[in-house]
Design a protein around this motif. Structure first.
Motif, mmCIF file in Angstrom:
data_model
loop_
_atom_site.group_PDB
_atom_site.id
_atom_site.type_symbol
_atom_site.label_atom_id
_atom_site.label_comp_id
_atom_site.label_asym_id
_atom_site.label_seq_id
_atom_site.Cartn_x
_atom_site.Cartn_y
_atom_site.Cartn_z
ATOM 1 N N SER A 1 0.827 -1.206 0.000
ATOM 2 C CA SER A 1 0.000 0.000 0.000
ATOM 3 C C SER A 1 0.858 1.251 0.000
ATOM 4 O O SER A 1 0.495 2.265 -0.598
ATOM 5 N N ARG A 2 2.024 1.207 0.647
ATOM 6 C CA ARG A 2 2.846 2.416 0.714
ATOM 7 C C ARG A 2 3.444 2.782 -0.639
ATOM 8 O O ARG A 2 3.514 3.962 -0.990
ATOM 9 N N VAL A 3 3.856 1.795 -1.407
ATOM 10 C CA VAL A 3 4.424 2.120 -2.716
ATOM 11 C C VAL A 3 3.317 2.519 -3.690
ATOM 12 O O VAL A 3 3.500 3.392 -4.540
ATOM 13 N N ASN A 4 2.143 1.922 -3.548
ATOM 14 C CA ASN A 4 1.009 2.327 -4.378
ATOM 15 C C ASN A 4 0.571 3.756 -4.068
ATOM 16 O O ASN A 4 0.194 4.507 -4.979
ATOM 17 N N ALA A 5 0.646 4.153 -2.791
ATOM 18 C CA ALA A 5 0.271 5.507 -2.399
ATOM 19 C C ALA A 5 1.222 6.534 -3.007
ATOM 20 O O ALA A 5 0.801 7.616 -3.454
ATOM 21 N N ILE A 6 2.510 6.207 -3.050
ATOM 22 C CA ILE A 6 3.485 7.113 -3.665
ATOM 23 C C ILE A 6 3.228 7.228 -5.161
ATOM 24 O O ILE A 6 3.238 8.330 -5.730
ATOM 25 N N ALA A 7 2.978 6.110 -5.812
ATOM 26 C CA ALA A 7 2.700 6.136 -7.249
ATOM 27 C C ALA A 7 1.456 6.960 -7.546
ATOM 28 O O ALA A 7 1.434 7.744 -8.504
ATOM 29 N N ASP A 8 0.417 6.803 -6.725
ATOM 30 C CA ASP A 8 -0.806 7.592 -6.915
ATOM 31 C C ASP A 8 -0.523 9.079 -6.767
ATOM 32 O O ASP A 8 -1.025 9.902 -7.563
ATOM 33 N N ALA A 9 0.273 9.441 -5.761
ATOM 34 C CA ALA A 9 0.610 10.852 -5.544
ATOM 35 C C ALA A 9 1.392 11.408 -6.724
ATOM 36 O O ALA A 9 1.132 12.530 -7.190
ATOM 37 N N PHE A 10 2.343 10.639 -7.234
ATOM 38 C CA PHE A 10 3.139 11.085 -8.378
ATOM 39 C C PHE A 10 2.270 11.237 -9.623
ATOM 40 O O PHE A 10 2.353 12.244 -10.348
ATOM 41 N N ASN A 11 1.439 10.242 -9.896
ATOM 42 C CA ASN A 11 0.592 10.290 -11.089
ATOM 43 C C ASN A 11 -0.373 11.461 -11.050
ATOM 44 O O ASN A 11 -0.586 12.145 -12.063
ATOM 45 N N THR A 12 -0.962 11.708 -9.888
ATOM 46 C CA THR A 12 -1.897 12.823 -9.746
ATOM 47 C C THR A 12 -1.205 14.151 -10.024
ATOM 48 O O THR A 12 -1.804 15.079 -10.571
ATOM 49 N N ALA A 13 0.080 14.227 -9.679
ATOM 50 C CA ALA A 13 0.844 15.464 -9.893
ATOM 51 C C ALA A 13 1.321 15.618 -11.340
ATOM 52 O O ALA A 13 1.826 16.675 -11.710
ATOM 53 N N GLY A 14 1.183 14.567 -12.142
ATOM 54 C CA GLY A 14 1.616 14.657 -13.531
ATOM 55 C C GLY A 14 2.931 13.964 -13.823
ATOM 56 O O GLY A 14 3.475 14.096 -14.922
ATOM 57 N N LEU A 15 3.449 13.211 -12.828
ATOM 58 C CA LEU A 15 4.676 12.450 -13.022
ATOM 59 C C LEU A 15 4.276 10.989 -13.261
ATOM 60 O O LEU A 15 3.962 10.256 -12.320
ATOM 61 N N THR A 16 4.247 10.580 -14.507
ATOM 62 C CA THR A 16 3.776 9.244 -14.868
ATOM 63 C C THR A 16 4.592 8.173 -14.158
ATOM 64 O O THR A 16 5.807 8.064 -14.367
ATOM 65 N N THR A 17 3.933 7.382 -13.309
ATOM 66 C CA THR A 17 4.646 6.444 -12.440
ATOM 67 C C THR A 17 3.954 5.092 -12.424
ATOM 68 O O THR A 17 2.731 5.014 -12.326
#
Length: 317
Positions: free
Chosen positions: A157-173
């Motif tokens: 869940s922690r790595v998925n949360a980081i990916a979600d935060a990055f993607n929402t900001a426009g950093l394709t992850t």
């Protein structure tokens, strides 16, 4: 999310600007005082495909000014990993995660020795950047993927949360369940062009016009693939040509590799963590790596000549 980027060079600033504009409290830490001062005074000037703009970023030379972060993204030069992390422990609290997006292999082990393996994540990014001057970068974020994951391949869940935060900001992850394979995939791209351009001084446009250099590149990548396969690493590439093609994808003919940029600035390179990693893994698993061994030796020679020139110039002045 409160994010600290340890090493706010071109790549760190490109990622930091994107995360800042995405609404995250993002801090850019760098020891280059003129660069930090320019960003604090005028904001970060970002040139990209959409034009030029200034981003109001948080920048500092001191970890104590930042305090504890949720996530520390490590983007210092490979040979500064140990000293930089040890000098920024104010960023690390009980729940802080540390993510390396550096070129090459081996940083995750260095970081684990300092902060504990349980809080270290690894990743690779294809985002590009060039430092044009203090507080001024050319950024290549659009269309460039970042891959992150747990060292043991678990989907947490922690790595998925980081990916979600990055993607929402426009950093394709993307989250990887094979981060070692992902790291090797990026290493193959670096092996394909970095040392060769550092030795020759060629831009991408010039490099890709020389068939003899392509043959050398493919041979170096083939050795790296053999070393990875001997170690049981799962690669996404099956042919060295794929790394050669991917290395130049979307980049202008005038683009210079980070290794060449380092040498042009008078800095030592990350050769020990790139082609040098191939040599070490080859030795460990009985795979010959004569091309990569030669490329490492040549870069070491270029660095020696550069250091001698700097010493002579210092003596004269």
């Amino acid at each position: 999310m409160k994010i600290a980027i340890l090493g706010a060079g071109a790549l760190g600033c490109a990622i930091g600007a994107t995360l800042t504009e995405g609404g995250h409290e993002t801090w850019l830490l760098d020891r280059f005082e003129a660069h930090v001062d320019a960003m604090r005074r005028d904001g970060l000037r970002v040139d990209d495909a959409s034009g030029s703009r200034r981003v109001k970023v948080r920048a500092t030379t001191r970890g104590a000014e930042v305090g504890v972060a949720d996530l520390v993204i490590v983007l210092v030069k490979s040979f500064h990993t140990d000293s930089a992390m040890r000098g920024a422990m104010e960023l690390v609290g009980p729940d802080t995660l540390v993510l390396s997006l550096q070129n090459g292999l081996g940083h995750e082990d260095i970081l684990a020795d300092i902060v504990g393996r349980e809080r270290v994540l690894a990743g690779k990014t294809y985002v590009g950047g060039v430092l044009r001057g203090p507080g001024h970068i050319e950024s290549g974020v659009i269309g460039k993927a970042t891959h992150i994951g747990e060292l043991d391949g678990r989907l947490t869940s922690r790595v998925n949360a980081i990916a979600d935060a990055f993607n929402t900001a426009g950093l394709t992850t993307k989250v990887s369940d094979n981060i070692m394979g992902t790291m090797w995939d990026k290493l193959l791209v670096n092996v394909a062009t970095g040392a060769i351009t550092g030795i020759t001084g060629l831009t991408y446009g010039q490099l890709y016009e020389e068939s003899v250099l392509k043959a050398t590149s493919l041979a170096a990548v083939a050795e790296a693939m053999a070393a990875a396969q001997a170690a049981g690493v799962r690669l996404s590439m099956t042919d060295p040509e794929q790394a050669w093609v991917l290395a130049a994808e979307g980049l202008p003919a005038a683009f210079k590799t980070s290794m060449l940029q380092s040498l042009e600035k008078g800095s030592v390179t990350e050769i020990d963590f790139i082609n040098g990693s191939v040599v070490r893994w080859g030795q460990r698993h009985g795979v010959p790596t004569p091309v990569n061994t030669t490329l490492v030796a040549c870069i070491k020679g270029v660095e020696r000549a550069m250091a001698d020139r700097q010493q002579r110039q210092g003596a004269v002045s």
